[in-house]
Design a protein around this motif. Structure first.
Motif, PDB file in Angstrom:
ATOM      1  N   ARG A 117       0.724  -1.217   0.026  1.00 57.07           N
ATOM      2  CA  ARG A 117       0.075  -0.028   0.005  1.00 57.07           C
ATOM      3  C   ARG A 117       0.785   1.235   0.013  1.00 57.07           C
ATOM      4  O   ARG A 117       0.511   2.242  -0.672  1.00 57.07           O
ATOM      5  N   VAL A 118       2.156   1.052   0.387  1.00 57.34           N
ATOM      6  CA  VAL A 118       2.956   2.445   0.497  1.00 57.34           C
ATOM      7  C   VAL A 118       3.758   2.373  -0.345  1.00 57.34           C
ATOM      8  O   VAL A 118       4.882   1.290  -0.631  1.00 57.34           O
ATOM      9  N   GLY A 119       4.211   3.211  -1.343  1.00 59.85           N
ATOM     10  CA  GLY A 119       5.090   3.319  -2.342  1.00 59.85           C
ATOM     11  C   GLY A 119       6.457   3.350  -1.979  1.00 59.85           C
ATOM     12  O   GLY A 119       6.605   4.241  -1.091  1.00 59.85           O
ATOM     13  N   VAL A 120       7.360   2.582  -2.443  1.00 57.58           N
ATOM     14  CA  VAL A 120       8.803   2.682  -2.215  1.00 57.58           C
ATOM     15  C   VAL A 120       9.527   3.761  -3.233  1.00 57.58           C
ATOM     16  O   VAL A 120       9.311   3.714  -4.418  1.00 57.58           O
ATOM     17  N   LEU A 121       9.971   4.931  -2.682  1.00 57.22           N
ATOM     18  CA  LEU A 121      10.653   5.730  -3.696  1.00 57.22           C
ATOM     19  C   LEU A 121      12.150   5.112  -3.991  1.00 57.22           C
ATOM     20  O   LEU A 121      12.949   5.052  -3.268  1.00 57.22           O
ATOM     21  N   TYR A 122      12.386   5.242  -5.524  1.00 56.48           N
ATOM     22  CA  TYR A 122      13.753   4.957  -6.023  1.00 56.48           C
ATOM     23  C   TYR A 122      13.791   5.557  -7.348  1.00 56.48           C
ATOM     24  O   TYR A 122      12.866   5.425  -8.086  1.00 56.48           O
ATOM     25  N   ASN A 123      14.798   6.352  -7.364  1.00 58.24           N
ATOM     26  CA  ASN A 123      15.238   6.950  -8.841  1.00 58.24           C
ATOM     27  C   ASN A 123      14.235   7.693  -9.622  1.00 58.24           C
ATOM     28  O   ASN A 123      13.828   7.736 -10.625  1.00 58.24           O
ATOM     29  N   GLY A 124      13.497   8.564  -8.479  1.00 55.81           N
ATOM     30  CA  GLY A 124      12.411   9.393  -9.232  1.00 55.81           C
ATOM     31  C   GLY A 124      11.101   9.022  -9.341  1.00 55.81           C
ATOM     32  O   GLY A 124      10.054   9.591  -9.816  1.00 55.81           O
ATOM     33  N   ALA A 125      10.715   7.638  -9.096  1.00 55.24           N
ATOM     34  CA  ALA A 125       9.688   6.879  -8.874  1.00 55.24           C
ATOM     35  C   ALA A 125       9.214   6.156  -7.699  1.00 55.24           C
ATOM     36  O   ALA A 125      10.066   5.928  -6.863  1.00 55.24           O
ATOM     37  N   LEU A 126       7.827   6.050  -7.612  1.00 48.22           N
ATOM     38  CA  LEU A 126       7.293   5.292  -6.653  1.00 48.22           C
ATOM     39  C   LEU A 126       7.128   3.899  -7.218  1.00 48.22           C
ATOM     40  O   LEU A 126       6.651   3.676  -8.237  1.00 48.22           O
TER      41      LEU A 126
ATOM     42  N   TYR B 105      21.026   0.908  -0.722  1.00 43.16           N
ATOM     43  CA  TYR B 105      22.043   1.777  -1.239  1.00 43.16           C
ATOM     44  C   TYR B 105      21.312   2.236  -2.648  1.00 43.16           C
ATOM     45  O   TYR B 105      20.437   3.317  -2.328  1.00 43.16           O
ATOM     46  N   VAL B 106      21.925   1.955  -3.649  1.00 44.19           N
ATOM     47  CA  VAL B 106      21.294   2.635  -4.755  1.00 44.19           C
ATOM     48  C   VAL B 106      20.338   1.713  -5.713  1.00 44.19           C
ATOM     49  O   VAL B 106      20.286   1.749  -6.864  1.00 44.19           O
ATOM     50  N   CYS B 107      19.968   0.610  -5.174  1.00 40.55           N
ATOM     51  CA  CYS B 107      19.277  -0.497  -5.640  1.00 40.55           C
ATOM     52  C   CYS B 107      18.112  -0.827  -5.045  1.00 40.55           C
ATOM     53  O   CYS B 107      17.761  -0.424  -3.741  1.00 40.55           O
ATOM     54  N   ILE B 108      16.781  -1.167  -5.927  1.00 43.30           N
ATOM     55  CA  ILE B 108      15.480  -1.605  -5.416  1.00 43.30           C
ATOM     56  C   ILE B 108      15.771  -3.141  -5.135  1.00 43.30           C
ATOM     57  O   ILE B 108      16.156  -3.510  -5.950  1.00 43.30           O
ATOM     58  N   SER B 109      14.887  -3.408  -4.041  1.00 41.90           N
ATOM     59  CA  SER B 109      14.950  -4.715  -3.736  1.00 41.90           C
ATOM     60  C   SER B 109      13.627  -5.187  -3.454  1.00 41.90           C
ATOM     61  O   SER B 109      12.690  -4.555  -2.969  1.00 41.90           O
ATOM     62  N   TRP B 110      13.400  -6.633  -3.833  1.00 41.08           N
ATOM     63  CA  TRP B 110      11.950  -7.221  -3.242  1.00 41.08           C
ATOM     64  C   TRP B 110      12.383  -8.542  -2.800  1.00 41.08           C
ATOM     65  O   TRP B 110      13.200  -9.285  -3.176  1.00 41.08           O
ATOM     66  N   SER B 111      11.407  -8.988  -2.037  1.00 35.50           N
ATOM     67  CA  SER B 111      11.374 -10.442  -1.424  1.00 35.50           C
ATOM     68  C   SER B 111      10.040 -10.770  -0.891  1.00 35.50           C
ATOM     69  O   SER B 111       9.109 -10.043  -0.742  1.00 35.50           O
TER      70      SER B 111
END
Length: 252
Positions: A184-193, A236-242
């Protein structure tokens, strides 16, 4: 007594902590003007990022929100390892030192925890029967603007999105998407949610990452290598998922 050049004073201020800058604003009107200037704020922020990277502090800062029956939302920010959400209270995200919270379903505030400045946003026009809400907050570097994104259900898997710009101070409709939202809550990465969503038939549902570019108001689907992923984060500078929550993983 010789006075330091203005350029040297500004460089000293850029390297100062925020808590010190708050006190320095009272030194003189000229110092207050310098510290309040948008270009100075950007330079100070960039210097802080560089310093954090140099001393490897980027991954060690978290913000959590607690809720109590008579809580004061303007003084409620603690840096620790917990992410606590109670009922309709949500921590929507942080960007460049600003934090966005939602103390109730249609209330949103952007807070600077260091200065204790609070910007209470206009309430969006949504129905109480709109179902679970989808949230996001981030910085749009292309337009030098901070934006709050809010999604609400309009039917089976159809979600309508609104966007609030701190620069224009208005809510606008950005579009509709046909997904079931897992997060439900967007993760901010590289200018995008980014959110984890699912689509497809009951027997063939697929999990993908849905991104929303804050600069162009565009949704884009990102395939996942792990189809059972239900949690997003940044390392750090990467988006991750699990498929394990960050908090649960940290408790093991």
């Amino acid at each position: 007594m010789a006075q330091l050049p203005d350029e040297m004073i500004e460089q000293i201020l850029i390297r100062s902590e925020v808590s010190d800058l708050i006190r320095y604003r009272s030194v003189s009107k000229s110092w207050k003007d310098v510290i309040s200037d948008p270009d100075f704020i950007k330079a100070h922020l960039e210097n802080s990022y560089c310093r954090d990277r140099e001393y490897d502090k980027m991954g060690n800062r978290r913000i959590a929100m607690s809720a109590t029956p008579q809580c004061n939302w303007e003084h409620l920010f603690d840096a620790d390892n917990l992410y606590f959400v109670r009922r309709t209270h949500h921590l929507l995200g942080s960007s460049n030192g600003l934090v966005c919270v939602s103390p109730s379903r249609t209330e949103f505030s952007v807070i600077n925890p260091e200065t204790r400045e609070v910007n209470k946003l206009k309430k969006p026009e949504i129905l109480d029967q709109a179902g679970p809400l989808i949230y996001g907050f981030g910085y749009d570097s292309s337009n030098d603007d901070y934006k709050v994104v809010l999604g609400f259900r309009k039917g089976n898997n159809l979600t309508c999105f609104l966007k609030f710009s701190l620069e224009s101070n208005i809510w606008e409709v950005t579009g509709e998407v046909n997904y079931t939202f897992i997060t439900r809550v967007g993760v901010l990465y590289n200018g995008a949610l980014h959110w984890v969503v699912s689509h497809g038939t009951a027997n063939n549902k697929k999990h993908v990452i849905l991104s929303f570019d804050l600069s162009v108001d565009k949704f884009e689907e990102i395939p996942q290598t792990c189809q059972r992923s239900t949690f997003l984060g940044t390392i750090y500078v990467c988006i991750s998922w699990s498929n394990v929550s960050p908090q649960s993983a940290g408790d093991e």
